[in-house]
Enzyme design. Structure first.
Site, PDB file in Angstrom:
ATOM      1  CE  LYS A 156      -2.136  -1.033   3.875  1.00 56.25           C
ATOM      2  NZ  LYS A 156      -1.545  -2.481   4.055  1.00 56.25           N
ATOM      3  NE  ARG A 189       7.873  -2.441   6.305  1.00 54.62           N
ATOM      4  CZ  ARG A 189       6.514  -2.538   6.309  1.00 54.62           C
ATOM      5  NH1 ARG A 189       5.998  -1.493   5.177  1.00 54.62           N
ATOM      6  NH2 ARG A 189       6.005  -2.907   7.350  1.00 54.62           N
ATOM      7  NE  ARG A 204       6.294  -0.412  10.086  1.00 54.23           N
ATOM      8  CZ  ARG A 204       5.228  -0.547   9.462  1.00 54.23           C
ATOM      9  NH1 ARG A 204       5.435   0.253   8.185  1.00 54.23           N
ATOM     10  NH2 ARG A 204       4.039  -0.930   9.696  1.00 54.23           N
TER      11      ARG A 204
HETATM   12  P1  AP5 Z   1       4.840  -1.679   1.587  1.00 46.39           P
HETATM   13  O1  AP5 Z   1       4.543  -0.869   0.587  1.00 46.39           O
HETATM   14  O2  AP5 Z   1       5.606  -0.845   2.894  1.00 46.39           O
HETATM   15  O3  AP5 Z   1       3.463  -2.319   2.219  1.00 46.39           O
HETATM   16  P2  AP5 Z   1       2.251  -1.846   3.101  1.00 46.39           P
HETATM   17  O4  AP5 Z   1       0.991  -2.500   2.657  1.00 46.39           O
HETATM   18  O5  AP5 Z   1       2.185  -0.067   3.073  1.00 46.39           O
HETATM   19  O6  AP5 Z   1       2.696  -2.217   4.477  1.00 46.39           O
HETATM   20  P3  AP5 Z   1       2.519  -1.866   5.941  1.00 46.39           P
HETATM   21  O7  AP5 Z   1       3.181  -2.720   6.859  1.00 46.39           O
HETATM   22  O8  AP5 Z   1       3.077  -0.422   6.057  1.00 46.39           O
HETATM   23  O9  AP5 Z   1       1.127  -1.784   6.148  1.00 46.39           O
HETATM   24  P4  AP5 Z   1       0.261  -1.925   7.450  1.00 46.39           P
HETATM   25  O10 AP5 Z   1      -1.225  -1.814   6.937  1.00 46.39           O
HETATM   26  O11 AP5 Z   1       0.549  -3.211   8.424  1.00 46.39           O
HETATM   27  O12 AP5 Z   1       1.077  -0.948   8.359  1.00 46.39           O
HETATM   28  P5  AP5 Z   1       0.660   0.689   8.735  1.00 46.39           P
HETATM   29  O13 AP5 Z   1       2.008   1.364   8.666  1.00 46.39           O
HETATM   30  O14 AP5 Z   1      -0.415   1.147   7.792  1.00 46.39           O
HETATM   31  O15 AP5 Z   1       5.624  -2.955   1.410  1.00 46.39           O
HETATM   32  C1  AP5 Z   1       5.933  -3.906   2.410  1.00 46.39           C
HETATM   33  C2  AP5 Z   1       7.350  -4.340   1.969  1.00 46.39           C
HETATM   34  O16 AP5 Z   1       7.611  -4.967   0.672  1.00 46.39           O
HETATM   35  C3  AP5 Z   1       8.677  -3.227   1.560  1.00 46.39           C
HETATM   36  O17 AP5 Z   1       9.717  -3.549   2.076  1.00 46.39           O
HETATM   37  C4  AP5 Z   1       8.620  -2.872  -0.040  1.00 46.39           C
HETATM   38  O18 AP5 Z   1       9.783  -2.352  -0.312  1.00 46.39           O
HETATM   39  C5  AP5 Z   1       8.119  -4.397  -0.310  1.00 46.39           C
HETATM   40  N1  AP5 Z   1       7.337  -4.257  -1.561  1.00 46.39           N
HETATM   41  C6  AP5 Z   1       6.275  -3.585  -1.741  1.00 46.39           C
HETATM   42  N2  AP5 Z   1       5.737  -3.895  -2.798  1.00 46.39           N
HETATM   43  C7  AP5 Z   1       6.536  -4.817  -3.358  1.00 46.39           C
HETATM   44  C8  AP5 Z   1       6.450  -5.907  -4.794  1.00 46.39           C
HETATM   45  N3  AP5 Z   1       5.250  -5.402  -5.472  1.00 46.39           N
HETATM   46  N4  AP5 Z   1       7.070  -6.689  -4.975  1.00 46.39           N
HETATM   47  C9  AP5 Z   1       8.232  -6.870  -4.023  1.00 46.39           C
HETATM   48  N5  AP5 Z   1       8.458  -6.328  -2.851  1.00 46.39           N
HETATM   49  C10 AP5 Z   1       7.556  -5.141  -2.578  1.00 46.39           C
HETATM   50  O19 AP5 Z   1       0.296   0.420  10.224  1.00 46.39           O
HETATM   51  C11 AP5 Z   1       1.002   0.112  11.207  1.00 46.39           C
HETATM   52  C12 AP5 Z   1       0.149   0.102  12.516  1.00 46.39           C
HETATM   53  O20 AP5 Z   1      -0.666   1.379  12.740  1.00 46.39           O
HETATM   54  C13 AP5 Z   1      -0.843  -0.924  12.661  1.00 46.39           C
HETATM   55  O21 AP5 Z   1      -0.587  -2.301  12.950  1.00 46.39           O
HETATM   56  C14 AP5 Z   1      -1.984  -0.294  13.596  1.00 46.39           C
HETATM   57  O22 AP5 Z   1      -1.276  -0.541  14.835  1.00 46.39           O
HETATM   58  C15 AP5 Z   1      -1.678   1.122  13.209  1.00 46.39           C
HETATM   59  N6  AP5 Z   1      -2.836   1.632  12.304  1.00 46.39           N
HETATM   60  C16 AP5 Z   1      -2.520   2.281  11.041  1.00 46.39           C
HETATM   61  N7  AP5 Z   1      -3.718   2.537  10.392  1.00 46.39           N
HETATM   62  C17 AP5 Z   1      -4.724   2.180  11.467  1.00 46.39           C
HETATM   63  C18 AP5 Z   1      -5.997   2.211  11.449  1.00 46.39           C
HETATM   64  N8  AP5 Z   1      -6.828   3.001  10.363  1.00 46.39           N
HETATM   65  N9  AP5 Z   1      -6.589   1.940  12.443  1.00 46.39           N
HETATM   66  C19 AP5 Z   1      -6.102   1.225  13.704  1.00 46.39           C
HETATM   67  N10 AP5 Z   1      -4.678   1.285  13.707  1.00 46.39           N
HETATM   68  C20 AP5 Z   1      -4.106   1.937  12.560  1.00 46.39           C
END
Ligand code: AP5
Length: 216
Positions: free
Chosen positions: A16, A127, A160
């Site tokens: 994402k 990552r 992370r």
């Molecule tokens: P990346 O693009 O970083 O993936 P992502 O889907 O953004 O993963 P996140 O871990 O950031 O998502 P998340 O939803 O768990 O965390 P968030 O920060 O939102 O890609 C991941 C890796 O793969 C990278 O190394 C990249 O280089 C690689 N990659 C990407 N695409 C690729 C491809 N096509 N091929 C190969 N490699 C690839 O949330 C963190 C925490 O915040 C949550 O756990 C929760 O506690 C809190 N939080 C956030 N939003 C909310 C909400 N709305 N409600 C409640 N709690 C929330």
């Protein structure tokens, strides 16, 4: 309402953040990420404790805290800086958040990145993130030129807290229990477009670029 209102969903590690950056750059929209905003305010005191207590355990932060962050962020996207809307990354993640979003936004399209469990675990545990500028890398799929050093700013790359394998499992379980129903909600509303997230970042982007162009 803004000109382009886009939501990107998918399990943790689906890509994402990677794809939202490209959407923001190509379509002149703000990248609104609740995960990023929460990481910048991890030790903020709320009536429910700090975001850190939830995030480091892989659990969702309470809805009211996250809704407030999104409400402020969307109110700031008013076109003054030339931006033409936003892409919401990581929100909504519960039905209650989706219902709240309905009251403050008029979403054009919801992109859903579908990726297998094995791929998610590989992507998350590999990552690395720059502790200074936040740029994302992957030890195998997107390594920096010099191991452990950010190509963009020279900062140190770290893992992370919530990318440890045991926490990743909890994050995926939270996603299945609380966020999968939101995907169904948008499917019923006719806003959901599923994207195969298994390909390379460029392959996934080619599909997303066409979908966003057609829906906004
Ligand atoms: P990346 O693009 O970083 O993936 P992502 O889907 O953004 O993963 P996140 O871990 O950031 O998502 P998340 O939803 O768990 O965390 P968030 O920060 O939102 O890609 C991941 C890796 O793969 C990278 O190394 C990249 O280089 C690689 N990659 C990407 N695409 C690729 C491809 N096509 N091929 C190969 N490699 C690839 O949330 C963190 C925490 O915040 C949550 O756990 C929760 O506690 C809190 N939080 C956030 N939003 C909310 C909400 N709305 N409600 C409640 N709690 C929330």
């Amino acid at each position: 309402m803004a000109e382009r209102e886009i939501v990107i969903m998918g399990p943790p590690g689906a890509g994402k953040g990677t794809q939202s950056g490209r959407i923001a750059e190509t379509f002149d929209v703000d990248h609104v990420t609740t995960g990023g905003a929460l990481r910048e305010n991890k030790d903020m005191e709320t009536e429910y404790g700090t975001p850190r207590e939830y995030m480091d355990a892989g659990e969702l932060v309470p809805d009211s805290v996250v809704n407030e962050i999104v409400s402020v962020a969307l109110a700031d996207v008013d076109g003054d800086d030339g931006l033409r809307g936003y892409v919401l990354d990581g929100y909504p993640r519960t039905i209650s958040q989706a219902e709240y979003l309905d009251t403050i936004a008029d979403i054009d399209v919801v992109l859903y990145l579908s990726v297998s469990h094995e791929t998610l675990v590989d992507r998350l545990t590999g990552r690395r993130v720059c502790e200074d500028c936040g740029e994302n890398y992957h030890v195998d799929f997107d390594p920096p030129a010099t191991e452990g050093v950010c190509d963009d700013c020279g900062g140190t790359l770290i893992q992370r807290e919530d990318d440890r394998e045991d926490v990743v499992t909890t994050r995926v379980e939270e996603y299945r229990e609380k966020t999968a129903p939101v995907v169904e909600h948008y499917e019923e509303e006719g806003l959901l477009v599923e994207v195969d997230g298994e390909g390379t970042p460029d392959e996934v982007w080619a599909e997303i670029e066409d979908i966003v162009a057609a829906h906004t």
